[in-house]
Design an enzyme around this catalytic site. Structure first.
Site, PDB file in Angstrom:
ATOM      1  N   HIS A  35     -10.838   3.290  -0.943  1.00  0.00           N
ATOM      2  CA  HIS A  35     -10.720   4.708  -1.296  1.00  0.00           C
ATOM      3  C   HIS A  35     -10.950   4.950  -2.782  1.00  0.00           C
ATOM      4  CE1 HIS A  35      -7.915   5.150   2.432  1.00  0.00           C
ATOM      5  NE2 HIS A  35      -9.180   4.969   2.746  1.00  0.00           N
ATOM      6  N   HIS A  85      -5.038  -3.575   3.169  1.00  0.00           N
ATOM      7  CA  HIS A  85      -5.925  -2.626   3.858  1.00  0.00           C
ATOM      8  C   HIS A  85      -5.468  -2.308   5.283  1.00  0.00           C
ATOM      9  CE1 HIS A  85      -9.468  -0.311   4.949  1.00  0.00           C
ATOM     10  NE2 HIS A  85      -9.695  -1.111   5.967  1.00  0.00           N
ATOM     11  N   ASP A 141       0.823  -1.179   0.000  1.00  0.00           N
ATOM     12  CA  ASP A 141       0.000   0.000   0.000  1.00  0.00           C
ATOM     13  C   ASP A 141       0.873   1.250   0.000  1.00  0.00           C
ATOM     14  OD1 ASP A 141      -1.834   2.047   0.650  1.00  0.00           O
ATOM     15  OD2 ASP A 141      -3.213   0.563   1.455  1.00  0.00           O
TER      16      ASP A 141
END
Ligand code: FE2
Length: 266
Positions: free
Chosen positions: A68, A182, A8
């Site tokens: 998102h 996540h 991420d």
């Protein structure tokens, strides 16, 4: 097939960590394909066009996403509209003809005679109740393909650990790698299931080390102390010392034969 998967990428520090380390990682692992999750790449939000194109220039083949997904819709440019965009989003939104969802939930990449399928799904536990069941969704996506792939990679964006390990069992032998994203915390449970599906519960985060999953502690603490968002300043990204996380996998005849965690900390 060798695949490098980074996780991420959060804001400015995440992008810097990728730019500064990608050369050495490519030299070390000589990957055939590169994948990353980019849902926080633009200041902790969904990528704007220039950040997707910058990742493409660095050699990334697919960028996956998560919750998102539409937070920068007005600046998304070609991110969703270009059919060749390397950015995908979770596949299991409940799309209707009169309410089309921008973007695609999977991407096929062909290079040097090898064909890779990357699928992105998202959980409906502690996230969005309204999503299609991710297990049934991925089942339908996989059964919809008649063509053969040299590797199938699944990004399962979810909050709970149990869901991921069950997904790995569910897809064992049908996909090459399944991983979670996540939580921004890299887990220590990478392994290969009996029928050849490699898994790790969460790949972690490439972003600012001294942060609350990328944001300043000051912007998060008031909410945690009081249980409301009344007092907190707006979530602000941290720019500073970074960490880079991900995995390197090797796939033979569709099965994972090697899975290795990557973590670089400044
Ligand atoms: Fe997320």
């Amino acid at each position: 097939m060798k695949i490098l998967i980074l996780w991420d990428i959060f804001g400015r520090t995440g992008r810097r960590m990728v730019e500064e380390n990608i050369g050495a990682l490519r030299t070390k692992y000589t990957p055939d394909f590169m994948i990353a999750n980019s849902e926080n790449i633009t200041g902790g939000k969904w990528p704007i066009e220039k950040h997707v194109l910058a990742m493409k220039d660095l050699g990334f083949d697919v960028l996956t996403g998560g919750n998102h997904v539409f937070s920068n819709l007005k600046d998304s440019g070609s991110v969703f509209s270009d059919p060749e965009s390397i950015q995908i989003r979770p596949a299991n939104y409940l799309e209707l003809r009169e309410y089309p969802i921008p973007g695609k939930g999977w991407r096929i990449v062909e290079k040097n005679g090898q064909k890779l399928l990357v699928i992105n799904v998202m959980s409906n536990v502690f996230m969005y109740d309204g999503l299609d069941n991710p297990f049934q969704s991925i089942d339908r996506i996989l059964s919809g393909f008649t063509e053969k792939f040299d590797a199938i990679v699944v990004d399962f964006h979810r909050e709970t650990t149990a869901e991921l390990v069950n997904m790995a069992y569910f897809l064992d032998g049908r996909t090459s790698v399944v991983y979670g994203t996540h939580t921004h915390v890299q887990t220590n449970d990478e392994r290969i299931f009996p029928k050849g599906t490699g898994m790790i519960t969460d790949l972690g985060m490439t972003g600012p080390l001294w942060s609350s999953i990328g944001h300043t502690f000051e912007s998060r603490l008031p909410q945690l102390l009081t249980g409301t968002k009344l007092f907190g300043p707006k979530a602000e990204q941290v720019v500073g010392e970074g960490v880079l996380t991900g995995i390197f996998v090797e796939i033979r005849e569709g099965r994972c034969v090697h899975i290795e965690k990557i973590r670089i900390q400044e």
